[in-house]
Enzyme design. Structure first.
Site, short mmCIF file in Angstrom:
data_model
loop_
_atom_site.label_atom_id
_atom_site.label_comp_id
_atom_site.label_asym_id
_atom_site.label_seq_id
_atom_site.Cartn_x
_atom_site.Cartn_y
_atom_site.Cartn_z
N ASP A 109 -9.89 9.25 10.14
CA ASP A 109 -11.16 9.21 10.88
C ASP A 109 -12.20 8.61 9.93
O ASP A 109 -12.28 7.39 9.79
CB ASP A 109 -11.50 10.63 11.35
CG ASP A 109 -12.73 10.69 12.23
OD1 ASP A 109 -13.24 9.64 12.62
OD2 ASP A 109 -13.20 11.80 12.53
N PHE A 158 -12.17 12.37 20.43
CA PHE A 158 -11.57 13.55 19.82
C PHE A 158 -10.28 13.88 20.55
O PHE A 158 -10.27 14.02 21.77
CB PHE A 158 -12.54 14.74 19.86
CG PHE A 158 -12.03 15.90 19.07
CD1 PHE A 158 -12.19 15.94 17.69
CD2 PHE A 158 -11.35 16.94 19.69
CE1 PHE A 158 -11.68 16.99 16.95
CE2 PHE A 158 -10.84 18.00 18.95
CZ PHE A 158 -11.01 18.03 17.57
#
Ligand code: IMP
Ligand code: MG
Length: 194
Positions: A109, A158
């Protein structure tokens, strides 16, 4: 649990198929000796277990722990690599000394987690430190660290499943999914009241 899911991004059979190809690609470029596969706990657990059984490479396995998200969060709370909490680092450093390390994590990420681990292991005398992730998020801002091996690129959303959690749950799902916004909101409201 299944009623909490919004969308399936990657179904289980697509993961199996991609892992076969990724393992073949890795086996072709990894050194033939002194390789340590290092799952990053807890998120990298499922991926590493499935990946290692596809690698014909002579290797040992040593785990290391890292956490940057706390509880019902969907954004990384750590602001710099120094703020990523690493666990079991002494044993990981000992396992890495004189070895070619392959860190195996669930997702790239911001890159803080892998950057912190790479730094720690390089300083402890690893011959090389490679990184392998199941998912790479397509973020607007470039990640702090690149991954050497990537199974899937995904949008900047997410996700849960196949090792990835929200508030400690959903790691046991065999595919990769997004959560319904109301499920995330309910958990965050509960956490705020605790
Ligand atoms: P980074 O340090 O920002 O690259 O984040 C890596 C870690 O954050 C991963 O190992 C995951 O544990 C967690 N993470 C990042 N994105 C997600 C996500 O979409 N779902 C679940 N966990 C995530
Ligand atoms: Mg993780």
């Amino acid at each position: 649990m299944l009623s909490d899911l919004a969308q399936t991004l990657i179904p289980p059979d697509a993961i199996c198929e991609r892992l076969d190809a990724l393992a073949a690609q890795m086996a072709a470029v990894l050194p033939t000796r002194d390789v340590v596969l290092m799952p990053v706990l807890t998120g990298g657990l499922v991926f590493a277990a499935d990946l290692m059984r596809r690698l014909p490479t002579r290797l040992s396995v040593a785990c290391v722990g890292a956490s940057s998200y706390a509880g019902a969060r969907t954004t990384s709370e750590a602001q710099s690599p120094d703020e990523v909490r690493l666990a079991g680092l002494d044993a990981a450093r000992a396992a890495a000394r004189g070895k070619h390390v392959v860190l195996v994590d669930d997702i790239l990420d911001t890159g803080r987690t892998l950057l912190a681990l790479q730094g720690a292991l390089q300083a402890s005398g690893a011959l090389s430190v490679r990184t392998c992730v199941l998912l790479r998020k397509n973020r607007e801002e470039a990640a702090l660290c690149a991954a050497d091996f990537v199974a899937f690129d995904i949008p900047d959303a997410f996700v849960v499943g196949y090792g990835l959690d929200f508030d400690g749950l959903y790691r046991n799902l065999p595919g990769i999914h997004t959560l319904k916004p109301e499920v995330v909101a309910a958990a965050q409201t509960k956490a705020a009241m605790a």
